[in-house]
Every structure is written in structure tokens, then in C-alpha cells.
Enzyme design. Sequence first.
Site, PDB file in Angstrom:
ATOM      1  N   ARG A  52      31.810  41.221  43.988  1.00  0.00           N
ATOM      2  CA  ARG A  52      31.323  42.088  45.051  1.00  0.00           C
ATOM      3  C   ARG A  52      32.097  43.397  44.989  1.00  0.00           C
ATOM      4  NH1 ARG A  52      32.347  39.338  50.686  1.00  0.00           N
ATOM      5  NH2 ARG A  52      31.762  41.427  51.386  1.00  0.00           N
ATOM      6  N   ASP A  54      32.962  46.974  47.075  1.00  0.00           N
ATOM      7  CA  ASP A  54      33.004  47.439  48.452  1.00  0.00           C
ATOM      8  C   ASP A  54      32.149  48.684  48.644  1.00  0.00           C
ATOM      9  OD1 ASP A  54      34.702  45.403  49.276  1.00  0.00           O
ATOM     10  OD2 ASP A  54      36.512  46.558  48.821  1.00  0.00           O
ATOM     11  N   ARG A 205      42.065  49.220  44.696  1.00  0.00           N
ATOM     12  CA  ARG A 205      42.362  50.397  45.521  1.00  0.00           C
ATOM     13  C   ARG A 205      43.740  50.293  46.158  1.00  0.00           C
ATOM     14  NH1 ARG A 205      37.329  50.437  49.311  1.00  0.00           N
ATOM     15  NH2 ARG A 205      38.412  52.213  50.280  1.00  0.00           N
TER      16      ARG A 205
END
Length: 258
Positions: A52, A54, A205
Site C-alpha cells: 500500500r 500512502d 519517509r
Amino acid sequence: MSQQRYFIELAYNGTNYHGWQVQQNAVSVQELLNKALSTVLRQSIETTGCGRTDTGVHAKEFFAHFDVHLAEGETNPLESTPFRGRGGLNALLPYDIAIKNVIPVHADAHARFDATARSYQYHIHFNKDPFLNGFSWQLRDMPNLDLMNEAAATMMQYVDFSCFSKSNTQVKTNNCKISRAEWVITENGIVFHITADRFLRNMVRAIVGTLMMIGRGEIKPEGIRQIIESKNRSNAGTSVPACGLYLTEVKYPYPLTP
């Protein structure tokens, strides 16, 4: 009634989407892909992604799998259209989602669980550039890449990356095996390359945000050890903007050829 499983390879600009996964009251890449496949195949299709991404994160290479049910003698539209269905699917999808291939696979193939490695890149530039806006993070000053790469190399000595994960995620383990973590200079700025067998939510991140602290001299490279060993997200750096992050490669233990 017969069933055929397919892998679908796609790329997307994540700017306009709340990530890959279907969500309530928000548009996602998976939602639009499911609708397009259901229209072409004239049956309800639910895809399973290789992971997945974001909100706002891009994918240069992404895989999902889905099953098609066919009655005896029924023609499969994916097999009968040119390029194994790419043309018809792309016509139904917006400009920022592109289908590359639709590939028949064996019945047990799994886009998520079979993946052996995933690679991401994070792009940073330093000069105002309208063609990089939304596709790279603009900074004013160049950080110290030597210090950042020293810390990045240290990360590969660890496997538990709880400190870089969003809290309250439904995973059994926060262990990941990183095989590459490196900053390189490019024509437009700098790019962080990272490859691992799996990634936690928000992990890349958070890693980039932590390495930027080291590159700015806020903490020393060896400080990465204390952050990782603490297993505490609040000790790591803040997550950098999503616009610079790309999923670039997903590897499987078997060939994927259309």
C-alpha cells in the site's frame, strides 16, 4: 465455470489519490482499477496489491492480482483485446494511472506475499523548478551526504524498524531486511535509494526525515543506533512530504512475462 488469476502491472502519479488502498469517502487507485476491470470483464473484480502506498506517493512499478471467472466457452476480454487488455483498461482510467501489462499467472500466485523485494526512491531538489513541483521535495541547502550515507549503512545492520513505523498498524512483526540504503547525487538534486524484503507503513519517509537530521548536523551518524534500538517512533525524525517518494521496483521469485 473456470477461474484464471492475473497479475496486473501499473504505474501511477499519486498526487490526486489517497494512496493505493480502497478507503471510505476518499478516492484511491485501487478503487478506480477495480471499477475499470469490473467494466471490461463484466463481473465484480477485487484486486490485491503488492503493498500500500500512502496519500500522494507515486509508483513507477506496482503489481496487483485478481481472479476472473468464466463460463464454459466464454471469451475472456483480457485475452481477446490487443496487448492483453491494456488498451481497453487504459481508456477507462484517468491520465495519471497507466496499465503496463496484464499477465496470466498460476492460481496460487500472490502479488503481496510472493514479493521478495521492493525498492523505493525519494527525490530532493534545490532549485525552484515547476516541472519537479509535486514530484520532488524542494530544499534550500544541500545536506551532508557522507554523514547520511554513513548512517544509512548502519541501518542495514538492524532488522527491527519499529521506530520508523506508524503506530497501531496491523502487522505481526516490524522486522525488515534492508539490502540497499544509499544517497546519490543526480542532475536535479539527490535521490535516496532503499530496497528491502518488506516495508512498514510510513517507513521510508520516516527514514528520510531521520537521515536529514543527520545531514543537517542535528544528530551524529552513530545516533541512528540509539533511535533504532529505542523502537520508539517519537525518537526518529518527522516524515518528509509524500511528493518525493516513488515505489520503483517489485521483485518476484518467478518470471512475469505477458
